[in-house]
Design a protein around this motif. Structure first.
Motif, short mmCIF file in Angstrom:
data_model
loop_
_atom_site.label_atom_id
_atom_site.label_comp_id
_atom_site.label_asym_id
_atom_site.label_seq_id
_atom_site.Cartn_x
_atom_site.Cartn_y
_atom_site.Cartn_z
N ASP A 215 -2.30 5.70 -3.57
CA ASP A 215 -3.02 4.65 -4.45
C ASP A 215 -4.02 4.49 -3.11
O ASP A 215 -3.43 3.52 -1.88
CB ASP A 215 -2.04 3.61 -4.81
N ALA A 216 -5.46 3.94 -3.69
CA ALA A 216 -6.17 4.24 -2.49
C ALA A 216 -6.05 2.14 -2.41
O ALA A 216 -6.45 2.14 -1.28
CB ALA A 216 -7.67 4.03 -3.56
N GLY A 217 -5.81 1.53 -3.38
CA GLY A 217 -5.24 -0.02 -2.37
C GLY A 217 -4.49 0.23 -1.78
O GLY A 217 -4.83 -0.49 -1.29
N TYR A 218 -3.62 0.74 -1.79
CA TYR A 218 -2.67 0.64 -0.60
C TYR A 218 -3.14 1.06 0.98
O TYR A 218 -1.97 0.64 1.71
CB TYR A 218 -0.76 1.61 -1.00
N ARG A 219 -3.91 1.96 0.82
CA ARG A 219 -3.91 3.13 1.50
C ARG A 219 -5.27 2.43 2.62
O ARG A 219 -5.36 1.57 3.68
CB ARG A 219 -4.70 3.98 1.60
N ARG A 220 -5.79 1.00 1.68
CA ARG A 220 -7.39 0.34 1.96
C ARG A 220 -6.36 -0.82 3.22
O ARG A 220 -6.83 -1.24 4.35
CB ARG A 220 -7.75 -0.42 1.20
N VAL A 221 -4.91 -1.44 2.38
CA VAL A 221 -4.63 -1.40 2.78
C VAL A 221 -3.40 -1.78 4.42
O VAL A 221 -3.81 -2.29 5.68
CB VAL A 221 -2.79 -2.96 2.76
N LEU A 222 -3.19 -0.11 4.45
CA LEU A 222 -2.63 0.41 6.19
C LEU A 222 -3.98 0.19 6.92
O LEU A 222 -3.77 0.27 8.12
CB LEU A 222 -2.33 1.29 5.58
N ALA A 223 -5.44 0.90 6.11
CA ALA A 223 -5.88 1.39 7.12
C ALA A 223 -6.56 -0.74 7.73
O ALA A 223 -7.06 -0.35 8.71
CB ALA A 223 -7.58 1.04 6.12
N ARG A 328 7.38 -6.72 -6.44
CA ARG A 328 6.36 -6.03 -5.77
C ARG A 328 5.05 -5.64 -5.88
O ARG A 328 4.35 -6.31 -7.09
CB ARG A 328 6.56 -4.56 -7.00
N TYR A 329 4.21 -5.88 -4.34
CA TYR A 329 2.54 -5.87 -4.54
C TYR A 329 2.04 -4.76 -5.65
O TYR A 329 2.17 -3.89 -4.33
CB TYR A 329 2.38 -6.93 -3.65
N SER A 330 0.70 -5.39 -5.67
CA SER A 330 0.11 -4.33 -6.10
C SER A 330 -1.36 -4.48 -4.15
O SER A 330 -0.82 -4.94 -3.46
CB SER A 330 -1.04 -4.37 -6.75
N GLY A 331 -1.73 -3.32 -4.50
CA GLY A 331 -2.61 -3.03 -2.97
C GLY A 331 -3.59 -4.49 -2.32
O GLY A 331 -3.56 -4.60 -1.71
N PRO A 332 -4.39 -4.26 -3.76
CA PRO A 332 -5.40 -5.29 -3.82
C PRO A 332 -4.53 -6.83 -3.14
O PRO A 332 -5.22 -7.67 -2.02
CB PRO A 332 -6.00 -5.27 -4.99
N ASP A 333 -3.23 -6.92 -4.23
CA ASP A 333 -2.48 -8.23 -4.12
C ASP A 333 -2.24 -7.89 -2.42
O ASP A 333 -2.53 -9.11 -1.79
CB ASP A 333 -1.52 -8.50 -5.05
N LEU A 334 -1.54 -7.01 -1.20
CA LEU A 334 -1.67 -7.76 -0.21
C LEU A 334 -3.11 -6.96 0.54
O LEU A 334 -2.60 -7.80 1.66
CB LEU A 334 -0.69 -5.84 -0.02
N LEU A 335 -4.38 -6.64 0.08
CA LEU A 335 -5.38 -6.67 1.02
C LEU A 335 -6.12 -8.41 0.94
O LEU A 335 -6.30 -9.08 1.68
CB LEU A 335 -6.38 -5.47 0.46
N GLN A 336 -5.77 -9.23 -0.27
CA GLN A 336 -5.38 -9.87 -0.38
C GLN A 336 -4.47 -11.39 0.50
O GLN A 336 -5.54 -12.64 1.12
CB GLN A 336 -5.66 -10.69 -2.09
N ARG A 337 -3.84 -11.27 0.29
CA ARG A 337 -2.68 -11.87 1.58
C ARG A 337 -3.59 -11.37 2.72
O ARG A 337 -3.01 -12.69 3.63
CB ARG A 337 -0.96 -11.47 0.51
N LEU A 338 -3.44 -10.31 3.48
CA LEU A 338 -4.36 -9.97 5.00
C LEU A 338 -5.22 -11.13 5.15
O LEU A 338 -5.33 -11.08 6.30
CB LEU A 338 -4.10 -8.47 4.77
N HIS A 339 -6.10 -11.14 4.26
CA HIS A 339 -7.28 -11.54 4.39
C HIS A 339 -7.46 -13.28 4.30
O HIS A 339 -9.01 -13.90 4.63
CB HIS A 339 -8.38 -11.08 3.70
N GLN A 340 -6.02 -14.39 3.67
CA GLN A 340 -6.20 -15.20 3.42
C GLN A 340 -5.86 -16.35 4.71
O GLN A 340 -5.05 -15.39 6.03
CB GLN A 340 -4.89 -15.60 2.90
N PRO A 341 -6.81 -16.96 5.35
CA PRO A 341 -7.30 -17.50 6.52
C PRO A 341 -6.08 -18.48 6.58
O PRO A 341 -4.76 -18.76 6.08
CB PRO A 341 -7.93 -18.60 6.52
#
Length: 341
Positions: A215-223, A328-341
């Motif tokens: 899943d490309a979304g989860y890979r972007r989170v790991l990256a 369960r979190y989607s890749g985009p949801d996780l990525l958004q949470r990582l970028h929250q201030p």
């Protein structure tokens, strides 16, 4: 005299490594939680892997106990393999140091960077040795009560290039688990930690490892987690070793490739049994303490020690500790949470 291996913390990794040693005829003592010790004593153990190996061990092939003191009874010289989660290291090492003879080697087959220091502090009379387990093991219980410890991914065990590890090198080779001895185990452990940053991603995705990595979304989170970790390591003067198929600096780029390209270039990374998940997923769903402080938390501590920040790894650590129930979190949801201030 044959080496006697004592596996302290016989969960998935401990059962697989100890089981492979026992299958090769080595003396093995498992120290496990009572439930697992009872299963081992009563029903034996199956060890298997994705390459087709399988051995069914009867209880007479090993010893299973539920305390370190029982494992040390009799005073026989032993080589200890410490396989607990990082949070249990201090307690387990203290028990080993109190029960076993001075100079007993303790090889840490654990995730994280800090376990060697924890062992030395809690068991100063023992020899603390660094190791690294690259593969995932799934521990299941059959309808007959017998445990199966199945290696679901590939990789070679690493151990510190030390006389104690050289003394057991042949035993590990006979067991089909050859040791790669390394002079700079710190670099190896930092390299492995980068790969382990997928553990929380997988746990929160709620998917088998292979499905998550496709899943490309989860890979972007790991990256994103790896990019931040690599930047902190670079500024701290740490050069992580290559422990997978690609150099550490290239892995985030490979992860961000389209799935069709990733699946071709990272074919070895995707050699995973379809049911395999990270142990962190198991821990979250069982309500156990996870290893997140030894993974993302290690990056945050390294950053703090050098006057830096690691907000993405800090956010992931907080999310694992407070996952919001069974969501369960989607890749985009996780990525958004990582970028929250």
């Amino acid at each position: 005299m044959a080496t006697r291996f004592v596996i302290v913390g016989a969960g998935a990794i401990g059962c697989h490594v100890g089981g492979r040693l026992a299958a090769a005829g080595e003396q093995v003592v498992f120290v496990a939680r009572r439930r697992i010790a009872d299963a081992l004593e009563g029903h034996g153990l199956v060890v298997s892997d994705l390459d087709g190996f399988r051995a069914a061990l009867e209880p007479r092939c090993f010893v299973a106990v539920d305390t370190v003191a029982e494992a040390a009874a009799g005073g026989q010289p032993s080589f200890v393999l410490l396989c607990t989660k990082g949070g249990a290291t201090v307690t387990a090492a203290g028990e080993i140091g109190a029960a076993f003879a001075q100079g007993t080697p303790i090889l840490s087959l654990q995730n994280g960077i800090d376990n060697g220091d924890r062992i030395r502090s809690a068991a100063p009379g023992c020899q603390a040795l660094a190791g690294m387990v690259p593969f995932n093991v799934v521990l299941t219980t059959g309808s007959d009560g017998r445990l199966t410890a199945h290696r679901a991914t590939s990789g070679q065990l690493y151990a510190e290039d030390h006389v104690a590890c050289r003394s057991v090198e042949a035993a590990f080779a006979r067991a089909g688990l050859p040791l790669k001895l390394a002079a700079d185990m710190a670099a190896v452990q930092w390299g492995k930690l980068l790969l382990n940053l997928n553990n929380p991603v997988n746990a929160l995705a709620g998917l088998p490892l292979r499905e998550e990595l496709l899943d490309a979304g989860y890979r972007r989170v790991l990256a994103a987690l790896q990019d931040e970790a690599l930047d902190v390591m670079r500024k701290a003067g740490i050069r992580p070793a290559k422990v997978g198929a690609a150099p550490p600096r290239l892995i985030p780029t490979i992860l961000r490739l389209p799935t069709w390209a990733f699946s071709r270039i990272a074919a070895s990374m995707l050699k995973i049994d379809s049911s395999a998940r990270s142990s962190m997923w198991d821990d979250i769903h069982a309500g156990r303490t996870t290893e997140i402080d030894d993974l993302c938390g290690a990056i945050v501590r390294l950053a703090t020690a050098h006057g830096l920040t690691a907000p993405k790894n800090a956010a992931m650590a907080d999310l694992v500790k407070h996952p919001g129930g069974s969501r369960r979190y989607s890749g985009p949801d996780l990525l958004q949470r990582l970028h929250q201030p």
